[in-house]
Every structure is written in C-alpha cells, then in structure tokens.
Design a protein around this motif. Structure first.
Motif, PDB file in Angstrom:
ATOM      1  N   THR A  86     -55.213 -71.371 -10.092  1.00 45.44           N
ATOM      2  CA  THR A  86     -56.518 -71.473  -9.446  1.00 45.44           C
ATOM      3  C   THR A  86     -57.449 -72.334 -10.282  1.00 45.44           C
ATOM      4  O   THR A  86     -57.668 -72.059 -11.470  1.00 45.44           O
ATOM      5  N   VAL A  87     -57.963 -73.378  -9.666  1.00 42.92           N
ATOM      6  CA  VAL A  87     -58.968 -74.247 -10.301  1.00 42.92           C
ATOM      7  C   VAL A  87     -60.282 -73.972  -9.587  1.00 42.92           C
ATOM      8  O   VAL A  87     -60.499 -74.418  -8.467  1.00 42.92           O
ATOM      9  N   SER A  88     -61.143 -73.209 -10.212  1.00 39.96           N
ATOM     10  CA  SER A  88     -62.385 -72.799  -9.544  1.00 39.96           C
ATOM     11  C   SER A  88     -63.498 -73.836  -9.692  1.00 39.96           C
ATOM     12  O   SER A  88     -64.460 -73.828  -8.917  1.00 39.96           O
ATOM     13  N   ARG A  89     -63.359 -74.726 -10.672  1.00 36.98           N
ATOM     14  CA  ARG A  89     -64.341 -75.804 -10.841  1.00 36.98           C
ATOM     15  C   ARG A  89     -63.631 -77.040 -11.369  1.00 36.98           C
ATOM     16  O   ARG A  89     -62.858 -76.947 -12.329  1.00 36.98           O
ATOM     17  N   PHE A  90     -63.856 -78.161 -10.739  1.00 44.21           N
ATOM     18  CA  PHE A  90     -63.285 -79.455 -11.168  1.00 44.21           C
ATOM     19  C   PHE A  90     -64.378 -80.475 -10.873  1.00 44.21           C
ATOM     20  O   PHE A  90     -64.473 -81.044  -9.802  1.00 44.21           O
ATOM     21  N   GLU A  91     -65.246 -80.671 -11.865  1.00 41.68           N
ATOM     22  CA  GLU A  91     -66.488 -81.424 -11.647  1.00 41.68           C
ATOM     23  C   GLU A  91     -66.564 -82.651 -12.548  1.00 41.68           C
ATOM     24  O   GLU A  91     -66.365 -82.557 -13.767  1.00 41.68           O
ATOM     25  N   VAL A  92     -66.860 -83.796 -11.947  1.00 37.09           N
ATOM     26  CA  VAL A  92     -67.046 -85.022 -12.707  1.00 37.09           C
ATOM     27  C   VAL A  92     -68.468 -85.051 -13.257  1.00 37.09           C
ATOM     28  O   VAL A  92     -69.445 -84.943 -12.516  1.00 37.09           O
ATOM     29  N   LEU A  93     -68.583 -85.202 -14.571  1.00 34.18           N
ATOM     30  CA  LEU A  93     -69.894 -85.273 -15.216  1.00 34.18           C
ATOM     31  C   LEU A  93     -70.356 -86.712 -15.402  1.00 34.18           C
ATOM     32  O   LEU A  93     -71.522 -87.022 -15.255  1.00 34.18           O
ATOM     33  N   ARG A  94     -69.417 -87.603 -15.760  1.00 34.72           N
ATOM     34  CA  ARG A  94     -69.727 -89.007 -15.995  1.00 34.72           C
ATOM     35  C   ARG A  94     -68.500 -89.834 -15.639  1.00 34.72           C
ATOM     36  O   ARG A  94     -67.370 -89.342 -15.710  1.00 34.72           O
ATOM     37  N   GLU A  95     -68.721 -91.102 -15.300  1.00 39.76           N
ATOM     38  CA  GLU A  95     -67.599 -92.014 -15.107  1.00 39.76           C
ATOM     39  C   GLU A  95     -67.914 -93.357 -15.742  1.00 39.76           C
ATOM     40  O   GLU A  95     -69.075 -93.783 -15.817  1.00 39.76           O
ATOM     41  N   ARG A  96     -66.856 -94.020 -16.221  1.00 45.15           N
ATOM     42  CA  ARG A  96     -66.992 -95.317 -16.871  1.00 45.15           C
ATOM     43  C   ARG A  96     -65.845 -96.207 -16.400  1.00 45.15           C
ATOM     44  O   ARG A  96     -64.686 -95.776 -16.390  1.00 45.15           O
ATOM     45  N   ARG A  97     -66.168 -97.435 -16.039  1.00 43.27           N
ATOM     46  CA  ARG A  97     -65.154 -98.402 -15.613  1.00 43.27           C
ATOM     47  C   ARG A  97     -65.040 -99.463 -16.692  1.00 43.27           C
ATOM     48  O   ARG A  97     -65.964-100.251 -16.915  1.00 43.27           O
ATOM     49  N   VAL A  98     -63.878 -99.470 -17.382  1.00 45.09           N
ATOM     50  CA  VAL A  98     -63.681-100.362 -18.526  1.00 45.09           C
ATOM     51  C   VAL A  98     -62.281-100.961 -18.476  1.00 45.09           C
ATOM     52  O   VAL A  98     -61.283-100.224 -18.399  1.00 45.09           O
ATOM     53  N   ASP A  99     -62.218-102.302 -18.511  1.00 42.53           N
ATOM     54  CA  ASP A  99     -60.940-103.008 -18.622  1.00 42.53           C
ATOM     55  C   ASP A  99     -59.927-102.586 -17.563  1.00 42.53           C
ATOM     56  O   ASP A  99     -58.726-102.452 -17.846  1.00 42.53           O
ATOM     57  N   GLY A 100     -60.398-102.363 -16.359  1.00 43.22           N
ATOM     58  CA  GLY A 100     -59.498-101.998 -15.282  1.00 43.22           C
ATOM     59  C   GLY A 100     -59.181-100.526 -15.193  1.00 43.22           C
ATOM     60  O   GLY A 100     -58.501-100.083 -14.255  1.00 43.22           O
ATOM     61  N   PHE A 101     -59.668 -99.729 -16.136  1.00 37.41           N
ATOM     62  CA  PHE A 101     -59.472 -98.286 -16.100  1.00 37.41           C
ATOM     63  C   PHE A 101     -60.735 -97.608 -15.573  1.00 37.41           C
ATOM     64  O   PHE A 101     -61.843 -98.134 -15.699  1.00 37.41           O
ATOM     65  N   LEU A 102     -60.566 -96.418 -15.013  1.00 33.15           N
ATOM     66  CA  LEU A 102     -61.684 -95.579 -14.614  1.00 33.15           C
ATOM     67  C   LEU A 102     -61.577 -94.286 -15.411  1.00 33.15           C
ATOM     68  O   LEU A 102     -60.647 -93.502 -15.215  1.00 33.15           O
ATOM     69  N   VAL A 120     -62.221 -90.454  -5.167  1.00 32.15           N
ATOM     70  CA  VAL A 120     -62.084 -89.523  -6.298  1.00 32.15           C
ATOM     71  C   VAL A 120     -62.534 -88.130  -5.882  1.00 32.15           C
ATOM     72  O   VAL A 120     -61.860 -87.121  -6.160  1.00 32.15           O
ATOM     73  N   THR A 121     -63.672 -88.053  -5.199  1.00 33.38           N
ATOM     74  CA  THR A 121     -64.203 -86.760  -4.758  1.00 33.38           C
ATOM     75  C   THR A 121     -63.226 -86.049  -3.834  1.00 33.38           C
ATOM     76  O   THR A 121     -62.988 -84.831  -3.973  1.00 33.38           O
ATOM     77  N   ALA A 122     -62.640 -86.787  -2.908  1.00 25.94           N
ATOM     78  CA  ALA A 122     -61.694 -86.186  -1.965  1.00 25.94           C
ATOM     79  C   ALA A 122     -60.432 -85.707  -2.678  1.00 25.94           C
ATOM     80  O   ALA A 122     -59.917 -84.617  -2.389  1.00 25.94           O
ATOM     81  N   ALA A 123     -59.926 -86.499  -3.625  1.00 29.31           N
ATOM     82  CA  ALA A 123     -58.711 -86.118  -4.350  1.00 29.31           C
ATOM     83  C   ALA A 123     -58.955 -84.902  -5.235  1.00 29.31           C
ATOM     84  O   ALA A 123     -58.095 -84.018  -5.355  1.00 29.31           O
ATOM     85  N   ILE A 124     -60.138 -84.825  -5.841  1.00 32.57           N
ATOM     86  CA  ILE A 124     -60.481 -83.662  -6.663  1.00 32.57           C
ATOM     87  C   ILE A 124     -60.596 -82.415  -5.796  1.00 32.57           C
ATOM     88  O   ILE A 124     -60.163 -81.323  -6.193  1.00 32.57           O
ATOM     89  N   ALA A 125     -61.153 -82.556  -4.606  1.00 28.79           N
ATOM     90  CA  ALA A 125     -61.267 -81.408  -3.699  1.00 28.79           C
ATOM     91  C   ALA A 125     -59.901 -80.833  -3.376  1.00 28.79           C
ATOM     92  O   ALA A 125     -59.737 -79.601  -3.263  1.00 28.79           O
ATOM     93  N   ASP A 126     -58.898 -81.703  -3.246  1.00 30.95           N
ATOM     94  CA  ASP A 126     -57.539 -81.238  -2.949  1.00 30.95           C
ATOM     95  C   ASP A 126     -56.900 -80.531  -4.138  1.00 30.95           C
ATOM     96  O   ASP A 126     -55.901 -79.817  -3.978  1.00 30.95           O
ATOM     97  N   LEU A 127     -57.451 -80.743  -5.326  1.00 32.42           N
ATOM     98  CA  LEU A 127     -56.925 -80.104  -6.527  1.00 32.42           C
ATOM     99  C   LEU A 127     -57.811 -78.953  -6.992  1.00 32.42           C
ATOM    100  O   LEU A 127     -57.702 -78.508  -8.140  1.00 32.42           O
ATOM    101  N   THR A 128     -58.669 -78.487  -6.116  1.00 23.86           N
ATOM    102  CA  THR A 128     -59.581 -77.382  -6.422  1.00 23.86           C
ATOM    103  C   THR A 128     -59.242 -76.182  -5.546  1.00 23.86           C
ATOM    104  O   THR A 128     -58.821 -76.332  -4.403  1.00 23.86           O
ATOM    105  N   GLY A 129     -59.431 -74.998  -6.128  1.00 22.73           N
ATOM    106  CA  GLY A 129     -59.068 -73.771  -5.424  1.00 22.73           C
ATOM    107  C   GLY A 129     -57.685 -73.314  -5.845  1.00 22.73           C
ATOM    108  O   GLY A 129     -57.219 -73.630  -6.947  1.00 22.73           O
TER     109      GLY A 129
END
Length: 295
Positions: free
Chosen positions: A147-163, A101-110
C-alpha cells in the motif's frame, strides 16, 4: 552491560545496516543488538536498533508503515534500480509532460501489486536475491500486494535529457521504493531509477529524534516501556498481576480491561512486564521482558 532499550540512528550513506549494528555494539559494549528494517548502503535515515532484551520488541516495529524522501531520475534504467547500479538504458525524458507523470503516479498509489527489485534481500531457494543477481543468475520474484498511501512530487528538475523528481512516499512495510521508481519510469516509457533515498519515519518514530553515527555511545536509549506503549498501547497492571504474568500465569477475567491487543503490560513502577494478548476472558503474556524485571 547497558540497560535494555531502543536506539534511533540516522544512518549515513555508504554504510550497511549491519555496519551500524557493529558500530553500536562497540559503542555500547554489548553483542546483543539488532535492527528493524534494513536500509541499503546508498540510503540514509532512520534505523531502529534494539539493545539487550529490547531486541524482542523489534518484531512489533519492523512491520510499521514508513515514510521516505527520495529522488527519482526518469530517463535511465540501472541493473539495481538505483544509482549504485550500472546504467542499462537511457531515453530522453525532457518531453515527459507533468500530466503524464501525475497519471502514472496515481496508478502507483493505493493498494498495488509490486514486483520487488531483483537485488532485494528476499530469499529465493534459501539465497538472497541480491546474491543471485550478483552471481549473474536469473532472479524471478513474485509480485506482492503493498500500500502506497502517499506518492507526492515536491520538486522537479529537467537536466541533460533527464527528469529528476524529488518525492515523498508513505507506504506499508515491504514496499520497495526502488521498484516504484522502476515502475514509474516503465509506465512513462523512459525508464527510471533512484538517485537518493532517505527514510524519515517508521510508524511513530521520526528521524528528527535519531542519533548521529558518531554519537551512539552517548545517545539516550528509549526504555522498553516507552517504546512498547508508543507502538502497542499500555495495559496497566498491579504489582500482583505483574508478578503473575512474569510467572506465566493468566489474569483471569481481565480481557474486558484490554482495549487493544497485543498491548504492553506496564507495572506500577512503569516497567514493561511483557506483551499481552487475550485468551478468551483472560489475559496472557506472550512475551516477557526479563531485562525489565525488578531486582
């Protein structure tokens, strides 16, 4: 008739931006109200309205950067890239690793190239993309640089096969957060869409100072002078210079006093004369605000 001004509104879910404008027109007793930056019905948060002559200031607000708080559900795609649409595919996302997730978000930042959602308000051949999509027509939108200058995960939840990821996004005008969710899910191979979206900031304006939808009639308007100064910066002028600008005359040799352009010309009474720019060594008004002119 209300005085010209700008009203910050905290839009509730289930209403279109046009619905909010209609409510404001009724509450304030005027037809002359517009908004800067549409919010989808599902979305909540900051919507900026211009009232009377202050609608002319919206052009300087709509292009400001924005902040969103949103929830992205990984493991399902929809035909609208958000929860208002119909689910098209589902994939178990329980095993998606945080590092991925972190790597994919990095590719969508900037600075990124983004294809807007096919149910966006962009016009294709004179028609809105969402109208074409709802009519079952194929919609192909060109990629745009945002331009996406910030794309930050604050919380994550794994429920019923979803993230589910609660994230905050700072981005340039024209960025589609739904498309970020779609592209994040695609990069991770599980699909994704938005389940919640709230706009908390447009440029220097924050939703914390916004009025509730039921309080539009009593909410204070920000003056055109205050708004223009906040967005563009002030260019103080004398009473004589204000009169000349209002009459379409240039301020000869005044460009050296103009620190940034465009700027808000403010007269000694604190009223907004108009928006000024440089013309060689001179300063010229490119937009007067007649509603702020002294009686």
């Amino acid at each position: 008739m209300p005085a010209p001004g700008v009203l910050l509104v905290d839009k509730p879910g289930g209403m279109t931006s046009h619905d909010v404008v209609a409510r404001a027109r009724k509450a304030l007793g005027t037809r002359k109200i517009g908004h800067a930056g549409t919010l989808d019905p599902m979305a909540t948060g900051l919507l900026i309205l211009g009232v009377e002559a202050a609608t002319r200031l919206l052009t300087f607000i709509v292009g400001l950067d924005k902040t969103y708080e949103t929830t992205i559900r990984l493991g399902a795609t929809t035909d609208t890239d958000d929860a208002d649409g119909t689910i098209e595919t589902t994939t178990d996302a329980a095993a998606v690793a945080p590092a991925a997730v972190t790597a994919a978000i990095a590719d969508l930042t900037g600075e990124i190239s983004q294809v807007p959602s096919r149910v966006s308000a962009i016009k294709v051949g004179g028609r809105r993309a969402y109208d074409l999509a709802r009519a079952g027509e194929e919609v192909e939108l060109a990629a745009r640089t945002v331009t996406v200058s910030r794309f930050e995960v604050l919380r994550e939840r794994r429920v019923d096969g979803f993230l589910d990821l609660d994230v905050v996004v700072d981005c340039s005008s024209g960025t589609y957060v739904r498309a970020l969710a779609r592209d994040l899910g695609s990069a991770l191979g599980v699909g994704g869409h938005l389940t919640a979206l709230r706009r908390t900031r447009i440029g220097p304006f924050d939703v914390a100072g916004a009025a509730a939808i039921d309080a539009l009639g009593s909410a204070p308007l920000q003056t055109p002078a205050a708004v223009a100064t906040t967005v563009l910066g002030a260019f103080p002028v004398s009473a004589e210079e204000a009169r000349d600008l209002r009459h379409g005359k240039r301020l000869v040799g005044a460009s050296a006093r103009l620190e940034r352009a465009p700027a808000a010309a403010i007269d000694p009474a604190g009223l907004l004369v108009g928006i000024v720019e440089r013309r060689g060594d001179d300063v010229k008004s490119v937009m007067n605000l007649p509603g702020e002119a002294p009686a």
